[in-house]
Design a protein around this motif. Structure first.
Motif, PDB file in Angstrom:
ATOM      1  N   ALA A   9     -65.056 -22.772  11.591  1.00 47.06           N
ATOM      2  CA  ALA A   9     -64.167 -22.169  12.600  1.00 47.06           C
ATOM      3  C   ALA A   9     -62.767 -22.550  11.986  1.00 47.06           C
ATOM      4  O   ALA A   9     -62.342 -23.474  11.793  1.00 47.06           O
ATOM      5  CB  ALA A   9     -64.380 -22.516  13.842  1.00 47.06           C
ATOM      6  N   CYS A  10     -61.865 -21.567  12.220  1.00 43.82           N
ATOM      7  CA  CYS A  10     -60.576 -21.476  11.834  1.00 43.82           C
ATOM      8  C   CYS A  10     -59.836 -22.543  12.839  1.00 43.82           C
ATOM      9  O   CYS A  10     -60.044 -22.112  14.093  1.00 43.82           O
ATOM     10  CB  CYS A  10     -59.657 -20.182  11.904  1.00 43.82           C
ATOM     11  N   SER A  11     -58.968 -23.574  12.493  1.00 43.63           N
ATOM     12  CA  SER A  11     -58.328 -24.559  13.524  1.00 43.63           C
ATOM     13  C   SER A  11     -57.326 -23.565  14.261  1.00 43.63           C
ATOM     14  O   SER A  11     -56.834 -23.963  15.212  1.00 43.63           O
ATOM     15  CB  SER A  11     -57.844 -25.622  12.554  1.00 43.63           C
ATOM     16  N   VAL A  12     -56.522 -22.492  13.684  1.00 42.02           N
ATOM     17  CA  VAL A  12     -55.482 -21.974  14.262  1.00 42.02           C
ATOM     18  C   VAL A  12     -56.037 -20.742  15.239  1.00 42.02           C
ATOM     19  O   VAL A  12     -55.589 -20.763  16.579  1.00 42.02           O
ATOM     20  CB  VAL A  12     -54.759 -21.262  13.073  1.00 42.02           C
ATOM     21  N   CYS A  13     -56.840 -20.007  14.933  1.00 38.63           N
ATOM     22  CA  CYS A  13     -57.252 -18.745  15.958  1.00 38.63           C
ATOM     23  C   CYS A  13     -58.702 -19.088  16.412  1.00 38.63           C
ATOM     24  O   CYS A  13     -59.078 -18.219  17.232  1.00 38.63           O
ATOM     25  CB  CYS A  13     -57.187 -17.309  15.009  1.00 38.63           C
ATOM     26  N   GLY A  14     -59.349 -19.911  15.880  1.00 42.15           N
ATOM     27  CA  GLY A  14     -60.810 -20.154  16.381  1.00 42.15           C
ATOM     28  C   GLY A  14     -61.935 -19.101  15.781  1.00 42.15           C
ATOM     29  O   GLY A  14     -63.061 -19.327  16.185  1.00 42.15           O
ATOM     30  N   SER A  15     -61.641 -18.313  14.960  1.00 41.52           N
ATOM     31  CA  SER A  15     -62.537 -17.347  14.246  1.00 41.52           C
ATOM     32  C   SER A  15     -63.688 -18.034  13.565  1.00 41.52           C
ATOM     33  O   SER A  15     -63.087 -18.932  12.685  1.00 41.52           O
ATOM     34  CB  SER A  15     -61.770 -16.157  13.449  1.00 41.52           C
ATOM     35  N   ARG A  16     -64.628 -17.849  13.579  1.00 38.60           N
ATOM     36  CA  ARG A  16     -65.996 -18.367  12.621  1.00 38.60           C
ATOM     37  C   ARG A  16     -66.003 -17.409  11.556  1.00 38.60           C
ATOM     38  O   ARG A  16     -66.675 -16.542  11.834  1.00 38.60           O
ATOM     39  CB  ARG A  16     -66.970 -18.363  13.488  1.00 38.60           C
ATOM     40  N   ASN A  17     -65.281 -17.825  10.404  1.00 40.59           N
ATOM     41  CA  ASN A  17     -65.461 -16.967   9.285  1.00 40.59           C
ATOM     42  C   ASN A  17     -66.618 -17.051   8.021  1.00 40.59           C
ATOM     43  O   ASN A  17     -66.671 -16.252   7.630  1.00 40.59           O
ATOM     44  CB  ASN A  17     -64.052 -17.077   8.624  1.00 40.59           C
ATOM     45  N   ASN A  40     -54.321 -14.286   8.210  1.00 40.21           N
ATOM     46  CA  ASN A  40     -53.891 -13.779   7.040  1.00 40.21           C
ATOM     47  C   ASN A  40     -53.114 -15.011   6.187  1.00 40.21           C
ATOM     48  O   ASN A  40     -52.102 -14.703   5.728  1.00 40.21           O
ATOM     49  CB  ASN A  40     -52.818 -12.751   7.305  1.00 40.21           C
ATOM     50  N   LYS A  41     -53.650 -16.033   6.160  1.00 34.57           N
ATOM     51  CA  LYS A  41     -53.303 -17.250   5.514  1.00 34.57           C
ATOM     52  C   LYS A  41     -54.116 -18.349   5.370  1.00 34.57           C
ATOM     53  O   LYS A  41     -55.349 -18.201   6.134  1.00 34.57           O
ATOM     54  CB  LYS A  41     -51.884 -17.757   5.949  1.00 34.57           C
ATOM     55  N   HIS A  42     -54.138 -19.170   4.325  1.00 34.64           N
ATOM     56  CA  HIS A  42     -55.044 -20.377   4.267  1.00 34.64           C
ATOM     57  C   HIS A  42     -54.766 -21.318   5.189  1.00 34.64           C
ATOM     58  O   HIS A  42     -53.648 -21.926   5.628  1.00 34.64           O
ATOM     59  CB  HIS A  42     -54.684 -21.031   2.860  1.00 34.64           C
ATOM     60  N   THR A  43     -55.903 -21.739   5.971  1.00 38.89           N
ATOM     61  CA  THR A  43     -55.803 -22.742   7.097  1.00 38.89           C
ATOM     62  C   THR A  43     -57.111 -23.564   7.075  1.00 38.89           C
ATOM     63  O   THR A  43     -58.081 -23.497   6.166  1.00 38.89           O
ATOM     64  CB  THR A  43     -56.059 -22.099   8.604  1.00 38.89           C
ATOM     65  N   ILE A  44     -56.883 -24.927   7.857  1.00 38.57           N
ATOM     66  CA  ILE A  44     -58.084 -25.717   8.054  1.00 38.57           C
ATOM     67  C   ILE A  44     -59.115 -25.252   8.693  1.00 38.57           C
ATOM     68  O   ILE A  44     -58.958 -24.463   9.743  1.00 38.57           O
ATOM     69  CB  ILE A  44     -57.658 -27.194   8.524  1.00 38.57           C
ATOM     70  N   HIS A  45     -60.464 -24.975   8.270  1.00 38.82           N
ATOM     71  CA  HIS A  45     -61.493 -24.659   8.935  1.00 38.82           C
ATOM     72  C   HIS A  45     -62.530 -25.743   8.967  1.00 38.82           C
ATOM     73  O   HIS A  45     -62.947 -26.552   8.146  1.00 38.82           O
ATOM     74  CB  HIS A  45     -62.293 -23.705   8.003  1.00 38.82           C
ATOM     75  N   ARG A  46     -62.911 -26.031  10.246  1.00 43.63           N
ATOM     76  CA  ARG A  46     -63.903 -27.132  10.620  1.00 43.63           C
ATOM     77  C   ARG A  46     -65.187 -26.761  11.000  1.00 43.63           C
ATOM     78  O   ARG A  46     -65.358 -25.612  11.572  1.00 43.63           O
ATOM     79  CB  ARG A  46     -63.135 -27.835  11.909  1.00 43.63           C
ATOM     80  N   GLU A  47     -66.014 -27.703  10.753  1.00 44.75           N
ATOM     81  CA  GLU A  47     -67.533 -27.373  11.063  1.00 44.75           C
ATOM     82  C   GLU A  47     -67.805 -27.259  12.817  1.00 44.75           C
ATOM     83  O   GLU A  47     -67.229 -28.165  13.271  1.00 44.75           O
ATOM     84  CB  GLU A  47     -68.363 -28.580  10.673  1.00 44.75           C
ATOM     85  N   THR A  48     -68.498 -26.139  13.037  1.00 39.95           N
ATOM     86  CA  THR A  48     -68.865 -26.376  14.329  1.00 39.95           C
ATOM     87  C   THR A  48     -70.258 -26.563  14.624  1.00 39.95           C
ATOM     88  O   THR A  48     -71.004 -26.555  13.656  1.00 39.95           O
ATOM     89  CB  THR A  48     -68.548 -24.835  14.956  1.00 39.95           C
ATOM     90  N   ARG A  49     -70.556 -27.070  15.930  1.00 32.17           N
ATOM     91  CA  ARG A  49     -72.195 -27.369  16.031  1.00 32.17           C
ATOM     92  C   ARG A  49     -72.586 -26.636  17.339  1.00 32.17           C
ATOM     93  O   ARG A  49     -72.287 -26.034  17.846  1.00 32.17           O
ATOM     94  CB  ARG A  49     -72.224 -28.955  16.666  1.00 32.17           C
TER      95      ARG A  49
END
Length: 49
Positions: A9-17, A40-49
């Protein structure tokens, strides 16, 4: 036998891409810098459980 999938999931908008294969040996949550089509940019994506 299929592998278990987890979402990133994107750390900015929360979208699971993105989805990746789950690794039972990983003790911390995976963090990867990836492109988010909603922000529309590169962001940190974190693992969701």
């Amino acid at each position: 036998m299929s592998q278990k999938q987890i979402a990133l999931a994107c750390s900015v908008c929360g979208s699971r891409n993105y989805t990746v294969a789950a690794n039972p040996n990983r003790t911390t949550r995976l963090e990867v810098k990836k492109y988010c089509k909603h922000c529309n940019k590169h962001t940190i994506h974190r693992e969701t459980r």
